[in-house]
Write a protein that holds these residues in place. Structure first.
Motif, PDB file in Angstrom:
ATOM      1  N   UNK A 168      18.357 -49.300 -82.476  1.00 41.38           N
ATOM      2  CA  UNK A 168      18.215 -49.521 -81.034  1.00 41.38           C
ATOM      3  C   UNK A 168      16.735 -49.564 -80.710  1.00 41.38           C
ATOM      4  N   UNK A 169      16.305 -50.640 -80.062  1.00 39.12           N
ATOM      5  CA  UNK A 169      14.900 -50.834 -79.723  1.00 39.12           C
ATOM      6  C   UNK A 169      14.779 -50.994 -78.218  1.00 39.12           C
ATOM      7  N   UNK A 170      13.777 -50.346 -77.643  1.00 39.88           N
ATOM      8  CA  UNK A 170      13.562 -50.448 -76.205  1.00 39.88           C
ATOM      9  C   UNK A 170      12.097 -50.757 -75.925  1.00 39.88           C
ATOM     10  N   UNK A 171      11.861 -51.732 -75.069  1.00 39.48           N
ATOM     11  CA  UNK A 171      10.517 -52.067 -74.623  1.00 39.48           C
ATOM     12  C   UNK A 171      10.114 -51.087 -73.522  1.00 39.48           C
ATOM     13  N   UNK A 172       8.934 -50.458 -73.672  1.00 36.00           N
ATOM     14  CA  UNK A 172       8.503 -49.421 -72.740  1.00 36.00           C
ATOM     15  C   UNK A 172       7.254 -49.844 -71.980  1.00 36.00           C
ATOM     16  N   UNK A 173       7.154 -49.333 -70.738  1.00 40.55           N
ATOM     17  CA  UNK A 173       5.877 -49.455 -70.043  1.00 40.55           C
ATOM     18  C   UNK A 173       5.035 -48.235 -70.422  1.00 40.55           C
ATOM     19  N   UNK A 174       3.767 -48.233 -70.024  1.00 38.38           N
ATOM     20  CA  UNK A 174       2.857 -47.166 -70.448  1.00 38.38           C
ATOM     21  C   UNK A 174       3.306 -45.775 -69.990  1.00 38.38           C
TER      22      UNK A 174
ATOM     23  N   UNK B 189       9.276 -39.788 -93.093  1.00 40.95           N
ATOM     24  CA  UNK B 189       9.783 -40.839 -93.969  1.00 40.95           C
ATOM     25  C   UNK B 189       9.676 -42.215 -93.328  1.00 40.95           C
ATOM     26  N   UNK B 190       9.498 -42.250 -92.030  1.00 40.70           N
ATOM     27  CA  UNK B 190       9.402 -43.536 -91.336  1.00 40.70           C
ATOM     28  C   UNK B 190       7.988 -43.679 -90.801  1.00 40.70           C
ATOM     29  N   UNK B 191       7.128 -44.439 -91.437  1.00 41.67           N
ATOM     30  CA  UNK B 191       5.748 -44.585 -90.965  1.00 41.67           C
ATOM     31  C   UNK B 191       5.688 -45.265 -89.613  1.00 41.67           C
ATOM     32  N   UNK B 192       4.776 -44.786 -88.775  1.00 46.57           N
ATOM     33  CA  UNK B 192       4.652 -45.332 -87.426  1.00 46.57           C
ATOM     34  C   UNK B 192       4.238 -46.802 -87.450  1.00 46.57           C
ATOM     35  N   UNK B 193       3.621 -47.231 -88.523  1.00 48.03           N
ATOM     36  CA  UNK B 193       3.140 -48.606 -88.604  1.00 48.03           C
ATOM     37  C   UNK B 193       4.234 -49.590 -88.968  1.00 48.03           C
ATOM     38  N   UNK B 194       5.454 -49.078 -89.282  1.00 52.07           N
ATOM     39  CA  UNK B 194       6.534 -49.975 -89.676  1.00 52.07           C
ATOM     40  C   UNK B 194       6.857 -50.929 -88.535  1.00 52.07           C
ATOM     41  N   UNK B 195       6.985 -52.196 -88.837  1.00 55.59           N
ATOM     42  CA  UNK B 195       7.187 -53.196 -87.797  1.00 55.59           C
ATOM     43  C   UNK B 195       8.579 -53.079 -87.193  1.00 55.59           C
ATOM     44  N   UNK B 196       8.685 -53.466 -85.932  1.00 59.46           N
ATOM     45  CA  UNK B 196       9.944 -53.447 -85.216  1.00 59.46           C
ATOM     46  C   UNK B 196      10.480 -54.866 -85.127  1.00 59.46           C
ATOM     47  N   UNK B 197      11.749 -55.041 -85.510  1.00 56.06           N
ATOM     48  CA  UNK B 197      12.368 -56.357 -85.436  1.00 56.06           C
ATOM     49  C   UNK B 197      12.907 -56.562 -84.031  1.00 56.06           C
ATOM     50  N   UNK B 198      12.489 -57.660 -83.402  1.00 54.46           N
ATOM     51  CA  UNK B 198      12.936 -57.920 -82.047  1.00 54.46           C
ATOM     52  C   UNK B 198      12.840 -59.409 -81.748  1.00 54.46           C
TER      53      UNK B 198
ATOM     54  N   UNK C 289      24.999 -59.089 -82.358  1.00 55.28           N
ATOM     55  CA  UNK C 289      24.770 -60.536 -82.429  1.00 55.28           C
ATOM     56  C   UNK C 289      23.582 -60.873 -83.331  1.00 55.28           C
ATOM     57  N   UNK C 290      23.127 -59.894 -84.104  1.00 53.89           N
ATOM     58  CA  UNK C 290      22.038 -60.074 -85.077  1.00 53.89           C
ATOM     59  C   UNK C 290      20.736 -60.532 -84.436  1.00 53.89           C
ATOM     60  N   UNK C 291      20.467 -60.076 -83.224  1.00 54.81           N
ATOM     61  CA  UNK C 291      19.207 -60.349 -82.514  1.00 54.81           C
ATOM     62  C   UNK C 291      18.948 -61.831 -82.279  1.00 54.81           C
ATOM     63  N   UNK C 292      19.969 -62.641 -82.338  1.00 52.44           N
ATOM     64  CA  UNK C 292      19.794 -64.066 -82.051  1.00 52.44           C
ATOM     65  C   UNK C 292      19.648 -64.264 -80.546  1.00 52.44           C
ATOM     66  N   UNK C 293      19.129 -65.424 -80.157  1.00 47.09           N
ATOM     67  CA  UNK C 293      18.907 -65.704 -78.748  1.00 47.09           C
ATOM     68  C   UNK C 293      20.215 -65.640 -77.972  1.00 47.09           C
ATOM     69  N   UNK C 294      20.140 -65.083 -76.766  1.00 47.46           N
ATOM     70  CA  UNK C 294      21.319 -65.026 -75.916  1.00 47.46           C
ATOM     71  C   UNK C 294      21.833 -66.421 -75.563  1.00 47.46           C
TER      72      UNK C 294
END
Length: 446
Positions: free
Chosen positions: A21-27, A62-71, A108-113
């Motif tokens: 689960x990925x969420x876009x955050x404001x500051x 175990x999860x480095x902060x630099x790991x890229x997020x798939x979105x 939906x495998x992150x495909x376009x809506x």
């Protein structure tokens, strides 16, 4: 997002299915998340209706902060637009919609809506129904289905998405059979007012903060205020005799921004004493009407400044977390499981069922809780548990079913007002013998 604006993400894995689960955050929200990690405090604690276990939050080496997020950038922009559209809803509602949309997006495998077809919605609906049969509650899957449907109903009218099939939202609707097969939530324990009084009595009162925490629980029990409203109260919101509380949505954080004057509920007078002591102490220290009723810790540490004639206004808590901490400390002192502040409202509804003797009294009680409709109180608060149901039926089964006329006849029989040999006398004797046998059987069974 404007060019050069920082982008923040929060990422988590579902404990049930492992989905990302990925969420876009404001500051500001990003800062709140970081604070929760540092203090091991759950973000869910901001939602008073949720009664969840204490958070176990920390960093995972175990999860480095630099790991890229798939979105999917295209999806992020349209989801952001939908969140802006949903700005009229409460934070909890917006978060629930976002979680449901994310669940569908990953299904939906992150495909376009833009690529979503009716059969994709059908498959997601079937997946929800499967979860309902195995794990989730009926309410959870029904809300998730309706939230995703609401998103797509909005989406098909947006620029660039109007070519989508307009029937897609309808394909998310769960069948009655699917919802019926879902698990029912377990009974929610409701504290009693006696239990809450024990919590207050067990609390220490040596310091200002301890007396404040005790008063926080007391006012919640007296007026049934929600945690956010309690946290944002000012001194002049409370009536002089502590019988009324003004909840002003223009300067307080009140659900649905609904202002009202709340009358003190008819609970034990012992709840009033800690609040009276606290109000008198705050006024003696120099706080004025527009100062916070419950100053935060830092303000109390500098309470000497309250006596200054020109002291800056003391602002209330910025969140409800201080109220939750007060309840946590009180429960720890009493040696009982944590009682959520919102559970006090359930306790008050349970109390009303013992005190209210008419529909008018029940409606008045409901209105005093801030409910526009009595059905809200009946449907969502202090629901009857299986144990309570069994107790009611046991009482009904043992209740005297003798008609009023027969009771009158038996009374006349015991007072020797019936003439022997008359039909009334003979009937009374038969009734007496029947009751004697029934009572003998009852005592043998016990």
């Amino acid at each position: 997002m404007s060019a050069g604006e920082a982008v923040f993400f929060a990422r988590a894995s579902c404990p049930e299915c492992g989905a990302l689960i990925v969420r876009l955050l404001d500051a500001p929200t990003c800062t709140a998340h970081k604070s929760c990690i540092e203090t091991s405090t759950s973000l869910y604690a901001l939602h008073e209706e949720e009664e969840l276990p204490q958070a176990g939050i920390g960093t995972n080496a175990k999860v480095p902060c630099s790991e890229s997020v798939v979105w999917n950038a295209e999806n992020e922009h349209i989801i952001h637009a939908y969140q802006v559209y949903c700005g009229k809803y409460a934070v909890q509602t917006r978060d629930a919609h976002l979680a449901a949309i994310r669940a569908f997006e990953h299904h939906f495998d992150l495909k376009s809506f833009r690529q979503v077809k009716p059969d994709h919605a059908d498959r997601f609906r079937q997946e929800l129904a499967r979860h309902g049969r195995e794990k989730s509650s009926r309410s959870t899957i029904r809300h998730q289905a309706s939230q995703v449907a609401a998103f797509f109903k909005w989406l098909v009218d947006q620029d660039g998405y109007r070519q989508m099939n307009y029937s897609i939202p309808a394909h998310f609707e769960l069948s009655r059979e699917s919802a019926a097969k879902a698990l029912q939530p377990a009974d929610r324990p409701v504290p009693t007012m006696e239990m809450l009084l024990e919590v207050i009595t067990a609390m220490r009162t040596q310091s200002l903060m301890q007396r404040r925490d005790q008063a926080v629980i007391a006012i919640t029990c007296l007026f049934g205020t929600r945690a956010n409203a309690t946290a944002s109260l000012h001194l002049d919101d409370l009536g002089e005799d502590l019988s009324k509380l003004r909840q002003d949505a223009t300067r307080m954080r009140i659900k649905n921004s609904k202002s009202q004057v709340t009358v003190r509920f008819p609970v034990d007078e012992a709840f009033r004493e800690p609040l009276r002591i606290w109000v008198d102490e705050m006024r003696a220290l120099g706080l004025r009407g527009d100062d916070a009723l419950f100053p935060p810790d830092k303000a109390l540490e500098n309470s000497r400044q309250f006596r200054l004639e020109a002291h800056a206004p003391v602002a209330p808590w910025s969140t409800e977390e201080g109220v939750r901490r007060a309840f946590q400390r009180g429960c720890e002192a009493a040696g009982v499981d944590y009682i959520n502040p919102h559970a006090v409202r359930h306790a008050l509804v349970a109390l009303s069922r013992n005190l209210c003797r008419s529909l008018a009294e029940e409606q008045t009680w409901s209105h005093n809780l801030g409910h526009a409709d009595i059905q809200v109180t009946r449907s969502h608060y202090a629901k009857m548990t299986d144990a309570q149901r069994d107790e009611v039926f046991h009482t009904l089964g043992n209740r005297d079913q003798t008609p009023e006329d027969d009771k009158e006849l038996l009374l006349r029989y015991h007072e020797h007002l019936l003439l022997p040999g008359t039909p009334e006398f003979e009937r009374a004797e038969r009734l007496f013998e029947k009751r004697r046998k029934a009572r003998s059987k009852f005592y043998r069974d016990d």
